[in-house]
Motif scaffolding. Structure first.
Motif, PDB file in Angstrom:
ATOM      1  N   GLU A  62      43.912  39.166  -1.767  1.00 54.69           N
ATOM      2  CA  GLU A  62      44.235  40.594  -1.753  1.00 54.69           C
ATOM      3  C   GLU A  62      43.935  41.225  -3.112  1.00 54.69           C
ATOM      4  OE1 GLU A  62      48.057  43.259  -0.449  1.00 54.69           O
ATOM      5  OE2 GLU A  62      48.450  41.477  -1.645  1.00 54.69           O
ATOM      6  N   LEU A  63      43.312  42.403  -3.078  1.00 51.89           N
ATOM      7  CA  LEU A  63      43.078  43.178  -4.287  1.00 51.89           C
ATOM      8  C   LEU A  63      44.047  44.347  -4.268  1.00 51.89           C
ATOM      9  CD1 LEU A  63      41.227  43.649  -6.809  1.00 51.89           C
ATOM     10  CD2 LEU A  63      39.903  45.196  -5.355  1.00 51.89           C
ATOM     11  N   MET A  64      44.864  44.467  -5.310  1.00 54.56           N
ATOM     12  CA  MET A  64      45.816  45.565  -5.421  1.00 54.56           C
ATOM     13  C   MET A  64      45.330  46.505  -6.518  1.00 54.56           C
ATOM     14  SD  MET A  64      48.707  47.133  -4.668  1.00 54.56           S
ATOM     15  CE  MET A  64      49.734  45.988  -3.786  1.00 54.56           C
ATOM     16  N   LEU A  65      45.193  47.789  -6.182  1.00 56.56           N
ATOM     17  CA  LEU A  65      44.810  48.813  -7.154  1.00 56.56           C
ATOM     18  C   LEU A  65      46.064  49.601  -7.507  1.00 56.56           C
ATOM     19  CD1 LEU A  65      42.844  50.594  -8.765  1.00 56.56           C
ATOM     20  CD2 LEU A  65      42.390  51.852  -6.649  1.00 56.56           C
ATOM     21  N   ILE A  66      46.396  49.615  -8.796  1.00 55.34           N
ATOM     22  CA  ILE A  66      47.557  50.341  -9.293  1.00 55.34           C
ATOM     23  C   ILE A  66      47.061  51.331 -10.331  1.00 55.34           C
ATOM     24  CG2 ILE A  66      49.791  50.158 -10.441  1.00 55.34           C
ATOM     25  CD1 ILE A  66      49.616  47.089  -9.550  1.00 55.34           C
ATOM     26  N   ARG A  67      47.293  52.628 -10.081  1.00 56.13           N
ATOM     27  CA  ARG A  67      46.885  53.672 -11.027  1.00 56.13           C
ATOM     28  C   ARG A  67      48.142  54.358 -11.535  1.00 56.13           C
ATOM     29  NH1 ARG A  67      43.121  57.624  -8.296  1.00 56.13           N
ATOM     30  NH2 ARG A  67      42.213  57.959 -10.337  1.00 56.13           N
ATOM     31  N   GLN A  68      48.209  54.555 -12.872  1.00 51.04           N
ATOM     32  CA  GLN A  68      49.366  55.192 -13.480  1.00 51.04           C
ATOM     33  C   GLN A  68      48.909  56.266 -14.449  1.00 51.04           C
ATOM     34  OE1 GLN A  68      50.854  51.334 -14.862  1.00 51.04           O
ATOM     35  NE2 GLN A  68      52.743  51.808 -13.763  1.00 51.04           N
ATOM     36  N   GLY A  69      49.581  57.387 -14.412  1.00 47.92           N
ATOM     37  CA  GLY A  69      49.249  58.516 -15.275  1.00 47.92           C
ATOM     38  C   GLY A  69      49.585  59.787 -14.529  1.00 47.92           C
ATOM     39  N   THR A  70      48.719  60.798 -14.643  1.00 47.14           N
ATOM     40  CA  THR A  70      48.923  62.036 -13.902  1.00 47.14           C
ATOM     41  C   THR A  70      48.980  61.745 -12.410  1.00 47.14           C
ATOM     42  OG1 THR A  70      47.625  63.121 -15.599  1.00 47.14           O
ATOM     43  CG2 THR A  70      48.081  64.383 -13.619  1.00 47.14           C
ATOM     44  N   ILE A  71      48.159  60.800 -11.981  1.00 49.67           N
ATOM     45  CA  ILE A  71      48.137  60.340 -10.598  1.00 49.67           C
ATOM     46  C   ILE A  71      48.742  58.943 -10.587  1.00 49.67           C
ATOM     47  CG2 ILE A  71      46.636  59.623  -8.708  1.00 49.67           C
ATOM     48  CD1 ILE A  71      44.552  61.610  -9.884  1.00 49.67           C
ATOM     49  N   ILE A  72      49.630  58.695  -9.642  1.00 49.36           N
ATOM     50  CA  ILE A  72      50.175  57.356  -9.454  1.00 49.36           C
ATOM     51  C   ILE A  72      49.736  56.906  -8.069  1.00 49.36           C
ATOM     52  CG2 ILE A  72      52.270  55.976  -9.258  1.00 49.36           C
ATOM     53  CD1 ILE A  72      53.603  58.094 -11.103  1.00 49.36           C
ATOM     54  N   MET A  73      49.135  55.735  -8.017  1.00 44.25           N
ATOM     55  CA  MET A  73      48.639  55.240  -6.744  1.00 44.25           C
ATOM     56  C   MET A  73      48.823  53.738  -6.690  1.00 44.25           C
ATOM     57  SD  MET A  73      44.801  55.587  -5.240  1.00 44.25           S
ATOM     58  CE  MET A  73      44.334  54.827  -3.711  1.00 44.25           C
ATOM     59  N   ARG A  74      49.169  53.270  -5.512  1.00 41.97           N
ATOM     60  CA  ARG A  74      49.272  51.836  -5.256  1.00 41.97           C
ATOM     61  C   ARG A  74      48.643  51.596  -3.907  1.00 41.97           C
ATOM     62  NH1 ARG A  74      52.504  48.160  -7.931  1.00 41.97           N
ATOM     63  NH2 ARG A  74      52.907  46.469  -6.514  1.00 41.97           N
ATOM     64  N   GLN A  75      47.544  50.836  -3.887  1.00 45.60           N
ATOM     65  CA  GLN A  75      46.853  50.562  -2.618  1.00 45.60           C
ATOM     66  C   GLN A  75      46.313  49.148  -2.660  1.00 45.60           C
ATOM     67  OE1 GLN A  75      46.398  52.765   0.210  1.00 45.60           O
ATOM     68  NE2 GLN A  75      45.982  50.729   1.016  1.00 45.60           N
ATOM     69  N   SER A  76      46.579  48.388  -1.610  1.00 43.51           N
ATOM     70  CA  SER A  76      46.023  47.046  -1.539  1.00 43.51           C
ATOM     71  C   SER A  76      44.857  47.031  -0.558  1.00 43.51           C
ATOM     72  CB  SER A  76      47.094  46.028  -1.134  1.00 43.51           C
ATOM     73  OG  SER A  76      47.556  46.288   0.168  1.00 43.51           O
ATOM     74  N   PHE A  77      43.990  46.042  -0.740  1.00 43.50           N
ATOM     75  CA  PHE A  77      42.814  45.865   0.105  1.00 43.50           C
ATOM     76  C   PHE A  77      42.737  44.414   0.549  1.00 43.50           C
ATOM     77  CE2 PHE A  77      41.923  49.200  -2.983  1.00 43.50           C
ATOM     78  CZ  PHE A  77      41.543  50.251  -2.159  1.00 43.50           C
ATOM     79  N   LEU A  78      42.619  44.218   1.857  1.00 42.23           N
ATOM     80  CA  LEU A  78      42.423  42.905   2.455  1.00 42.23           C
ATOM     81  C   LEU A  78      41.234  43.019   3.391  1.00 42.23           C
ATOM     82  CD1 LEU A  78      46.099  41.968   3.329  1.00 42.23           C
ATOM     83  CD2 LEU A  78      44.574  40.580   1.940  1.00 42.23           C
TER      84      LEU A  78
END
Length: 143
Positions: A62-78
């Motif tokens: 699994e690849l997890m993308l975590i973005r933090q800052g003005t935009i907060i995002m958490r999305q995993s990819f399988l």
């Protein structure tokens, strides 16, 4: 141990009936292993000059993308699966879903100096398809 890496990042969005929308930048970051996962951390470069720090966590499946800052995002990819996440701005928070078609992760480890990450997926925001997306990263160890 952290290793410095050079990253070439490109994302493309495909929406039916429209020209593809592409965005790219080059940056430096860190690649390190913690437990059984590899982490790639870097700062995104955007025209609006607001910092967004991204972390990609890879556990071999699994690849997890975590973005933090003005935009907060958490999305995993399988690969070949649907996964759920969250996209948060100062104004609102939305549920996200990714239907991943292709997932390829080859990190520069051991004697390998170069690696790459490729993800192609359909992205849904609050249940609405935003288009088909492609993320490409070329990763090269500097030290």
């Amino acid at each position: 141990m952290k290793r410095k890496v050079k990253i070439s990042f490109q994302t493309t969005t495909f929406i039916q009936g429209q020209q593809p929308d592409a965005f790219s930048f080059d940056t430096e970051g860190d690649l390190y292993i913690k437990g059984s996962a590899s982490y790639l951390r870097f700062k995104e470069t955007h025209a609006h000059k607001q910092d967004v720090f991204s972390t990609m966590k890879w556990d071999g499946r699994e690849l997890m993308l975590i973005r933090q800052g003005t935009i907060i995002m958490r999305q995993s990819f399988l690969a070949k699966e649907e996964t759920y996440g969250r996209y948060v701005t100062p104004e609102a928070s939305w549920e996200t879903k990714a239907r991943t078609d292709t997932l390829l992760v080859q990190l520069p480890t051991g004697a390998k100096q170069k690696g790459r990450i490729y993800v192609r997926y359909q992205f849904f925001l609050q249940g609405q398809l935003t288009g088909e997306h492609e993320i490409r990263l070329a990763v090269e160890r500097i030290e």
